[in-house]
Design a protein around this motif. Structure first.
Motif, PDB file in Angstrom:
ATOM      1  N   ILE A   1      -0.520  10.163  10.350  1.00 32.63           N
ATOM      2  CA  ILE A   1      -0.026   9.737   9.041  1.00 32.63           C
ATOM      3  C   ILE A   1       0.992   8.613   9.204  1.00 32.63           C
ATOM      4  O   ILE A   1       0.977   7.615   8.480  1.00 32.63           O
ATOM      5  CB  ILE A   1       0.568  10.949   8.301  1.00 32.63           C
ATOM      6  CG1 ILE A   1      -0.558  11.857   7.820  1.00 32.63           C
ATOM      7  CG2 ILE A   1       1.415  10.524   7.141  1.00 32.63           C
ATOM      8  CD1 ILE A   1      -0.077  13.063   7.093  1.00 32.63           C
ATOM      9  N   GLY A   2       1.875   8.757  10.207  1.00 33.06           N
ATOM     10  CA  GLY A   2       2.855   7.710  10.463  1.00 33.06           C
ATOM     11  C   GLY A   2       2.189   6.393  10.821  1.00 33.06           C
ATOM     12  O   GLY A   2       2.595   5.330  10.362  1.00 33.06           O
ATOM     13  N   PHE A   3       1.105   6.477  11.604  1.00 34.83           N
ATOM     14  CA  PHE A   3       0.391   5.267  11.987  1.00 34.83           C
ATOM     15  C   PHE A   3      -0.232   4.600  10.761  1.00 34.83           C
ATOM     16  O   PHE A   3      -0.170   3.372  10.604  1.00 34.83           O
ATOM     17  CB  PHE A   3      -0.682   5.599  13.024  1.00 34.83           C
ATOM     18  CG  PHE A   3      -1.499   4.416  13.437  1.00 34.83           C
ATOM     19  CD1 PHE A   3      -0.942   3.427  14.233  1.00 34.83           C
ATOM     20  CD2 PHE A   3      -2.801   4.266  13.005  1.00 34.83           C
ATOM     21  CE1 PHE A   3      -1.683   2.323  14.600  1.00 34.83           C
ATOM     22  CE2 PHE A   3      -3.545   3.161  13.357  1.00 34.83           C
ATOM     23  CZ  PHE A   3      -2.982   2.191  14.157  1.00 34.83           C
ATOM     24  N   LEU A   4      -0.819   5.419   9.859  1.00 31.90           N
ATOM     25  CA  LEU A   4      -1.375   4.853   8.624  1.00 31.90           C
ATOM     26  C   LEU A   4      -0.275   4.159   7.831  1.00 31.90           C
ATOM     27  O   LEU A   4      -0.495   3.101   7.225  1.00 31.90           O
ATOM     28  CB  LEU A   4      -2.027   5.951   7.783  1.00 31.90           C
ATOM     29  CG  LEU A   4      -3.292   6.572   8.353  1.00 31.90           C
ATOM     30  CD1 LEU A   4      -3.813   7.639   7.415  1.00 31.90           C
ATOM     31  CD2 LEU A   4      -4.351   5.518   8.569  1.00 31.90           C
ATOM     32  N   GLY A   5       0.931   4.742   7.839  1.00 26.72           N
ATOM     33  CA  GLY A   5       2.067   4.114   7.166  1.00 26.72           C
ATOM     34  C   GLY A   5       2.370   2.748   7.764  1.00 26.72           C
ATOM     35  O   GLY A   5       2.590   1.780   7.038  1.00 26.72           O
ATOM     36  N   ILE A   6       2.347   2.665   9.100  1.00 27.89           N
ATOM     37  CA  ILE A   6       2.640   1.382   9.763  1.00 27.89           C
ATOM     38  C   ILE A   6       1.602   0.330   9.370  1.00 27.89           C
ATOM     39  O   ILE A   6       1.941  -0.815   9.040  1.00 27.89           O
ATOM     40  CB  ILE A   6       2.654   1.569  11.294  1.00 27.89           C
ATOM     41  CG1 ILE A   6       3.847   2.426  11.686  1.00 27.89           C
ATOM     42  CG2 ILE A   6       2.730   0.236  12.012  1.00 27.89           C
ATOM     43  CD1 ILE A   6       3.878   2.796  13.142  1.00 27.89           C
ATOM     44  N   VAL A   7       0.309   0.747   9.372  1.00 27.00           N
ATOM     45  CA  VAL A   7      -0.745  -0.208   9.004  1.00 27.00           C
ATOM     46  C   VAL A   7      -0.524  -0.687   7.564  1.00 27.00           C
ATOM     47  O   VAL A   7      -0.640  -1.882   7.268  1.00 27.00           O
ATOM     48  CB  VAL A   7      -2.135   0.441   9.164  1.00 27.00           C
ATOM     49  CG1 VAL A   7      -3.207  -0.518   8.706  1.00 27.00           C
ATOM     50  CG2 VAL A   7      -2.375   0.843  10.591  1.00 27.00           C
ATOM     51  N   SER A   8      -0.161   0.244   6.664  1.00 19.00           N
ATOM     52  CA  SER A   8       0.091  -0.146   5.275  1.00 19.00           C
ATOM     53  C   SER A   8       1.226  -1.136   5.183  1.00 19.00           C
ATOM     54  O   SER A   8       1.167  -2.089   4.401  1.00 19.00           O
ATOM     55  CB  SER A   8       0.438   1.078   4.428  1.00 19.00           C
ATOM     56  OG  SER A   8      -0.579   2.003   4.480  1.00 19.00           O
ATOM     57  N   VAL A   9       2.287  -0.904   5.948  1.00 13.09           N
ATOM     58  CA  VAL A   9       3.434  -1.818   5.923  1.00 13.09           C
ATOM     59  C   VAL A   9       2.991  -3.230   6.292  1.00 13.09           C
ATOM     60  O   VAL A   9       3.265  -4.190   5.571  1.00 13.09           O
ATOM     61  CB  VAL A   9       4.539  -1.339   6.886  1.00 13.09           C
ATOM     62  CG1 VAL A   9       5.553  -2.438   7.134  1.00 13.09           C
ATOM     63  CG2 VAL A   9       5.238  -0.129   6.323  1.00 13.09           C
ATOM     64  N   PHE A  10       2.245  -3.363   7.404  1.00 13.63           N
ATOM     65  CA  PHE A  10       1.863  -4.705   7.834  1.00 13.63           C
ATOM     66  C   PHE A  10       0.871  -5.333   6.867  1.00 13.63           C
ATOM     67  O   PHE A  10       0.983  -6.506   6.532  1.00 13.63           O
ATOM     68  CB  PHE A  10       1.308  -4.669   9.260  1.00 13.63           C
ATOM     69  CG  PHE A  10       2.389  -4.579  10.279  1.00 13.63           C
ATOM     70  CD1 PHE A  10       3.374  -5.553  10.339  1.00 13.63           C
ATOM     71  CD2 PHE A  10       2.470  -3.516  11.153  1.00 13.63           C
ATOM     72  CE1 PHE A  10       4.405  -5.478  11.261  1.00 13.63           C
ATOM     73  CE2 PHE A  10       3.490  -3.433  12.079  1.00 13.63           C
ATOM     74  CZ  PHE A  10       4.454  -4.413  12.128  1.00 13.63           C
ATOM     75  N   TYR A  11      -0.089  -4.532   6.403  1.00 10.14           N
ATOM     76  CA  TYR A  11      -1.072  -5.063   5.458  1.00 10.14           C
ATOM     77  C   TYR A  11      -0.371  -5.589   4.204  1.00 10.14           C
ATOM     78  O   TYR A  11      -0.598  -6.725   3.769  1.00 10.14           O
ATOM     79  CB  TYR A  11      -2.085  -3.969   5.105  1.00 10.14           C
ATOM     80  CG  TYR A  11      -3.115  -4.400   4.110  1.00 10.14           C
ATOM     81  CD1 TYR A  11      -4.181  -5.190   4.492  1.00 10.14           C
ATOM     82  CD2 TYR A  11      -3.011  -4.036   2.774  1.00 10.14           C
ATOM     83  CE1 TYR A  11      -5.116  -5.606   3.572  1.00 10.14           C
ATOM     84  CE2 TYR A  11      -3.944  -4.440   1.849  1.00 10.14           C
ATOM     85  CZ  TYR A  11      -4.991  -5.226   2.256  1.00 10.14           C
ATOM     86  OH  TYR A  11      -5.899  -5.638   1.348  1.00 10.14           O
ATOM     87  N   GLY A  12       0.499  -4.734   3.620  1.00  9.37           N
ATOM     88  CA  GLY A  12       1.199  -5.127   2.395  1.00  9.37           C
ATOM     89  C   GLY A  12       2.063  -6.348   2.626  1.00  9.37           C
ATOM     90  O   GLY A  12       2.046  -7.300   1.847  1.00  9.37           O
ATOM     91  N   ALA A  13       2.812  -6.358   3.749  1.00  5.99           N
ATOM     92  CA  ALA A  13       3.743  -7.451   4.012  1.00  5.99           C
ATOM     93  C   ALA A  13       3.008  -8.772   4.160  1.00  5.99           C
ATOM     94  O   ALA A  13       3.460  -9.809   3.673  1.00  5.99           O
ATOM     95  CB  ALA A  13       4.544  -7.153   5.279  1.00  5.99           C
ATOM     96  N   ILE A  14       1.838  -8.743   4.826  1.00 13.78           N
ATOM     97  CA  ILE A  14       1.098  -9.997   5.025  1.00 13.78           C
ATOM     98  C   ILE A  14       0.481 -10.460   3.710  1.00 13.78           C
ATOM     99  O   ILE A  14       0.558 -11.635   3.348  1.00 13.78           O
ATOM    100  CB  ILE A  14       0.038  -9.811   6.129  1.00 13.78           C
ATOM    101  CG1 ILE A  14       0.748  -9.642   7.471  1.00 13.78           C
ATOM    102  CG2 ILE A  14      -0.900 -11.005   6.187  1.00 13.78           C
ATOM    103  CD1 ILE A  14      -0.132  -9.153   8.578  1.00 13.78           C
ATOM    104  N   MET A  15      -0.096  -9.506   2.945  1.00 15.24           N
ATOM    105  CA  MET A  15      -0.774  -9.898   1.700  1.00 15.24           C
ATOM    106  C   MET A  15       0.211 -10.450   0.673  1.00 15.24           C
ATOM    107  O   MET A  15      -0.158 -11.255  -0.166  1.00 15.24           O
ATOM    108  CB  MET A  15      -1.535  -8.712   1.113  1.00 15.24           C
ATOM    109  CG  MET A  15      -2.762  -8.320   1.884  1.00 15.24           C
ATOM    110  SD  MET A  15      -3.855  -9.678   2.252  1.00 15.24           S
ATOM    111  CE  MET A  15      -4.618  -9.936   0.656  1.00 15.24           C
ATOM    112  N   ILE A  16       1.472 -10.005   0.709  1.00 13.85           N
ATOM    113  CA  ILE A  16       2.470 -10.538  -0.226  1.00 13.85           C
ATOM    114  C   ILE A  16       2.606 -12.046  -0.048  1.00 13.85           C
ATOM    115  O   ILE A  16       2.693 -12.801  -1.016  1.00 13.85           O
ATOM    116  CB  ILE A  16       3.831  -9.851   0.004  1.00 13.85           C
ATOM    117  CG1 ILE A  16       3.798  -8.423  -0.493  1.00 13.85           C
ATOM    118  CG2 ILE A  16       4.938 -10.590  -0.712  1.00 13.85           C
ATOM    119  CD1 ILE A  16       5.069  -7.689  -0.199  1.00 13.85           C
ATOM    120  N   GLY A  17       2.605 -12.493   1.210  1.00 16.66           N
ATOM    121  CA  GLY A  17       2.777 -13.913   1.461  1.00 16.66           C
ATOM    122  C   GLY A  17       1.551 -14.742   1.156  1.00 16.66           C
ATOM    123  O   GLY A  17       1.638 -15.944   0.987  1.00 16.66           O
ATOM    124  N   VAL A  18       0.359 -14.095   1.090  1.00 18.31           N
ATOM    125  CA  VAL A  18      -0.888 -14.833   0.927  1.00 18.31           C
ATOM    126  C   VAL A  18      -1.234 -15.027  -0.550  1.00 18.31           C
ATOM    127  O   VAL A  18      -1.753 -16.056  -0.952  1.00 18.31           O
ATOM    128  CB  VAL A  18      -2.029 -14.088   1.663  1.00 18.31           C
ATOM    129  CG1 VAL A  18      -3.370 -14.734   1.387  1.00 18.31           C
ATOM    130  CG2 VAL A  18      -1.750 -14.042   3.146  1.00 18.31           C
TER     131      VAL A  18
END
Lengths: 532, 130
Positions: A303-320
């Motif tokens: 679950i923690g790993f899924l959280g990490i993936v969400s963080v990076f996905y969200g953070a990158i998509m915000i800039g795009v």
């Protein structure tokens, strides 16, 4: 009897009553917008007041309960609020009230005001029922109420093909997941004979055993524990779907950006937080001290790993992304990743920090959505380049938007900084350096996206669109109130985190408290029944 | 013995049903087919619930006359669950049908993949409408 609370039983019914009243006004053709506004504001503030009463009843070790018809476990439906439930419910209804005030202004531009209000109030009622119930099947029913009103709210602009497609995708995926939740509840009932969370916890617990062999609190299982694991996995997957954690995030950007602005604020700040409540309840009340503790200890890193993936996905998509409402929707995925990482630690500070971040995210995201909604309404576009200079033309909205974005980035005087600071501290305390670095990396990457929004909407000055700011007094009140709340939370951060750490350490991490209370409740209810 | 065979056939067919329904929901682009698949899925889960409450040793209706103790007859609790779940599934199906009808009126199609492609072209026009 100790802890009996009539207010608790009535709280989820108050929004339903208000919604019924609005529908009655609508049907009786007294279609006056002032009446609708009055009922919405009175209904939501009454709900907020009663959740605060419940919070005050549960503060530092108390609890409140209400059993419908006087029937206890295993089959009766009881509402039970400890500090965790009361905290979630109070945050939800308080932020909802602020959004409701804003909706009074927003609904001037909407054709069917009554229907928007009815759906919003029913959505609130479903959320509160999920937080208060102790019955898994009742949780499913409340979740369907949240779901169906949520899908309808997303499709509120039903003349736009995009909104309809977004709602259809959300509804089909949501219907699939809630059916799996029902399947999980049924499997749990078959395997253990329990639908009550307390009874289920008692049956699986190794830390607690009943003082006498009272019928349904015994340790008998009717099937192998692997069936219980499958069932609980289904329920937890549904919880992660509601929170839009990485593999289940696909519906969120469309749904949240196509909904009306007050709905976006409610859906992204409050509804997605509900998944974390279900997750925490199942993981820590049922699984943590049970025969399935091994399953939980393998589950939490995943679950923690899924959280990490969400963080990076969200953070990158915000800039795009170029669409401001979609940027805020991706920001929801990012922040839910942080919250999940904190929850997956299994330490008191980690859970407390994630609860704090839920509050920060709900307030900050609502504020950002309300400011953006005002600009979108005024300039009729959601494109970040077309909104250039909008913040300069409207100094109040612009500065509040900048403040909300700084709060979401986590710049020191705001409460958002302290939320991330405590998350960081929790990861360092748990010797989890990788997670701590993810918090910093996520903040830095997402800061680019947030500052990009700030630059285009607030910093850039375009003389040709500078005009007089026609800001409604209602909007001004909402924005200043929410900004003040963020500042106050930042000042009171030590008190908030102490309270939440106490909640996490006594209630979330000690499942026997929950089981013992439900057991005592059923004992005292049984003793009042006289058999003929 | 015949009861046992019948129960096994029902169990296998329910698993196949769930697989077909999930395939239909995930893979089929048409909204109508998605609605049908969701209906199959929720009905199968309801049947599963009733199946779980069945006791082969005493398959009687859950009516307790005097003289019959507990444990005789099928489980009534799951049947109460099923009643609630059916009502919810009905409300959900009505909502989806309404959405699909609106979709057909607005965009003249109920194919989700087609609509997602169309949207990219008409994005600018859509934005002006809000």
């Amino acid at each position: 009897m100790h802890g009996l609370s009539q207010v608790l039983g009535f709280t989820p019914l108050v929004p339903v009553a208000a919604a019924t009243l609005i529908l009655l006004i609508y049907v009786l053709k007294l279609r006056d917008r002032t009446l609708y506004n009055l009922v919405l504001l009175v209904g939501s503030s009454l709900t907020a007041a009663s959740t605060l009463v419940v919070l005050s009843e549960t503060i530092y070790g108390g609890f409140a309960w209400y059993c419908f018809g006087g029937w206890g476990a295993p089959l009766g439906i009881c509402y039970y609020a400890d500090e965790l439930s009361a905290y979630y419910a109070a945050v939800t209804s308080a932020v909802f009230t602020a959004v409701a005030v804003y909706a009074v202004w927003y609904s001037r531009h909407v054709k069917h005001t009554a229907l928007l209000y009815v759906l919003l109030l029913l959505h609130l009622s479903g959320l509160l029922a999920v937080y208060y119930t102790v019955d898994l099947f009742n949780l499913f029913v409340s979740l369907e109420l949240v779901g169906i009103t949520g899908y309808s709210l997303v499709s509120f602009y039903h003349y736009r093909a995009k909104a309809l497609v977004a709602a259809a995708r959300y509804a089909v995926a949501g219907g699939l997941m809630t059916t799996f939740l029902l399947l999980g509840v049924l499997l749990i009932y078959t395997a253990t004979g329990a639908v009550n969370i307390g009874v289920l916890g008692a049956k699986l617990s190794v830390a607690w055993s009943p003082p006498d062999q009272m019928g349904f609190f015994n340790k008998n299982l009717y099937a192998d524990t692997s069936l219980v694991i499958i069932a609980i996995a289904m329920i937890l997957w549904t919880a992660l779907f509601i929170s839009a954690i990485f593999p289940n995030h696909f519906w969120l950007p469309d749904a949240h950006s196509e909904a009306p602005v007050p709905v976006s604020a409610v859906l992204s700040g409050l509804t997605t937080a509900m998944g974390f409540y279900v997750l925490a309840r199942i993981a820590y009340t049922v699984l943590a001290e049970s025969v399935l503790a091994g399953f939980l200890s393998t589950l939490l890193p995943v679950i923690g790993f899924l959280g990490i993936v969400s963080v990076f996905y969200g953070a990158i998509m915000i800039g795009v992304e170029d669409d401001v409402k979609r940027i805020l929707a991706y920001s929801t995925i990012l922040n839910n990743g942080y919250i999940l990482m904190g929850l997956s630690q299994g330490t008191a500070l980690g859970i407390a920090a994630s609860l704090y971040h839920i509050l920060n995210h709900a307030v900050g995201k609502a504020l950002a959505f309300l400011c953006i909604g005002y600009m979108v309404r005024r300039y009729r576009t959601r494109n970040i380049y077309a909104l250039e200079g909008a913040g300069r033309a409207q100094p109040i909205v612009g500065s509040v938007l900048a403040f909300a974005l700084l709060h979401l980035i986590g710049v020191p005087p705001t409460s958002g900084f302290f939320g991330k600071f405590y998350l960081f501290k929790a990861f360092i305390d748990a010797d989890n350096l990788a997670y701590a670095l993810v918090v910093i990396a996520g903040s830095v990457i997402s800061a680019y996206g947030y500052i990009r929004v700030m630059e285009h909407t607030v910093y850039v000055s375009k003389p040709e669109i500078v005009g007089k700011e026609h800001l409604s007094i209602i909007v001004t009140i909402t924005l200043t109130t929410l900004s003040t709340v963020i500042l106050l939370l930042g000042i009171a951060n030590q008190w908030v985190i102490d309270y939440l750490t106490y909640t996490a350490s006594t209630l979330v991490l000690d499942s026997t408290v929950y089981i013992e209370r439900i057991y005592g409740l059923c004992q005292s209810l049984l003793s009042t029944i006289s058999y003929p | 013995m015949n009861t046992l065979i019948a129960l096994n056939i029902i169990a296998v067919s329910m698993i196949v049903n769930i697989a077909i329904a999930v395939y239909g929901i995930v893979k089929k682009p048409s909204m109508v087919k998605k609605i049908i698949s969701l209906g199959i899925l929720s009905d199968t889960v309801c049947l599963l619930a009733v199946y779980m409450g069945f006791t082969a040793t005493s398959p009687h209706p859950p009516l307790y006359a005097s003289g019959y103790g507990a444990g005789r007859g099928v489980d009534p609790v799951v049947q109460a669950f099923v009643l609630t779940a059916i009502v919810i599934a009905l409300a959900f199906t009505v909502f989806l049908a309404t959405i699909t009808l609106r979709m057909y009126e607005v965009a003249n199609s109920t194919d989700l993949h087609e609509l997602l492609k169309l949207e990219i072209a008409s994005e600018e026009i859509e934005q002006l409408e809000e």
